[in-house]
Design an enzyme around this catalytic site. Sequence first.
Site: not given
Length: 418
Positions: A305-306
């Site tokens: 997740f970014e």
Amino acid sequence: MPRASTFRILRLAALAFILLVIIYKITNPSSLTALSRAAGYHERASSKPGPEQQAAVPSDDKPTESAKEEVKSEEKPAADVTTTTAPVDEGKDYVRANATFVTLARNVDIWSLVKSIRHVEDRFNRKYHYDWVFLNDDDFDDNFKEVTSSLISGNVKFGKIPKEHWGYPDWIDQEKAAEVREQMRQKQVIYGDSVSYRHMCRFESGFFFQHELMKDYKYYWRVEPDIILHCDIDYDVFKFMEQGGYDYGFTLSLYEYIETIPTLWKSVKKFIQEHPEHIAEDNLMNWISDDNGITYNKCHFWSNFEIGNLDFWRSPAYSDFFDFLDYEGGFFYERWGDAPVHSIAAALFLPKDKVHFFDDIGYWHVPFTNCPTNKEDRLRLKCSCNPFDNFIWKGYSCTPRYYDVMKMKRPSEWHEQS
Ligand SMILES: Nc1nc2c(ncn2[C@@H]2O[C@H](COP(=O)(O)OP(=O)(O)OP(=O)(O)O)[C@@H](O)[C@H]2O)c(=O)[nH]1
Ligand SMILES: [Mg+2]
């Protein structure tokens, strides 16, 4: 007599029915198209020869002209860009950020990926219709394109990764790399014997933001197969990044498996000595090191997740950093992951107020969960996660340390989840 009249009535009824069907078809042309499309699709699906059938077809058995025509019109390959003009639910004058989702995937990932896409669309993107870029080291097949396009409410783009971004640089000794993989296989290091995993980590570290399809965007949200979004996201996260001046956003952080990066910090220290100009003032060094940089404490943001600013990865600081690390060879001689590489860069080259913890984004990627800590938030955001699964306050999480370094007040219910 009564028999003959019954027969006449029946004949009249049949005629009336046929007339009605004809009128219906003339006034509803779409029903015809839909029917024929469905029939064509079914035919295609069932007429595709399996391996044995293929072998049975003689090589000079050419299709007839009309058959070719049909294939052409029915089997149009899905386009490389699917566009939509769907309005944003925030109102027609709403101005979106310049942003896209991005997913690296193989064709075989499709059924794991659809679940992620559904979560992202249902919890967030159905309101905003941001674009989605898919990247692959191979060609995406039509099934992948059709299925993903049908689920996504923004424009969808499919790109192939250039060879020079997915392979060995010429300075890498491939025999040495193979020996390392064998040693890691024996030690049972996760993905330690995988070549493709290494290309993936190197690509995510140094190249995803350079891809032609990513060039015009400023912000991105990385999505992987098989993730869950546990809660509604009731605001535009990309606009939030833009308006808050944030360059990197995360949901989970933890300690890296040292077997995969034994010499990474040594290389980082060499880089810091060569390029002190890239180190930001008021950075997050204290989050990644307990002794002001002498050793790495292995804390990293979990990069599956970014949400981030692509311009940060395209900056001179990060370009120099990636090139330096790439030349050191640790992507192949060890198994450096994009997570510690991105995290160390964000921690050192950004002032700490440019990093944001999305405590409100309920997220799961096997095996860890970010579940908003306070009950009030979970109810407001319609979260489906069990707060006792919240990883944020557990012993292996680096987020409590992040709160301390940032001097942030912990949410009131944190101790119930530690
Ligand atoms: N095109 C392509 N994509 C890949 C390849 N290997 C991994 N990926 C993608 O790269 C991302 C990271 O790979 P994952 O296998 O999820 O790695 P991980 O998250 O460390 O491991 P998991 O716990 O198995 O999820 C995912 O989006 C994958 O779909 C590959 O060889 N080719
Ligand atoms: Mg994954």
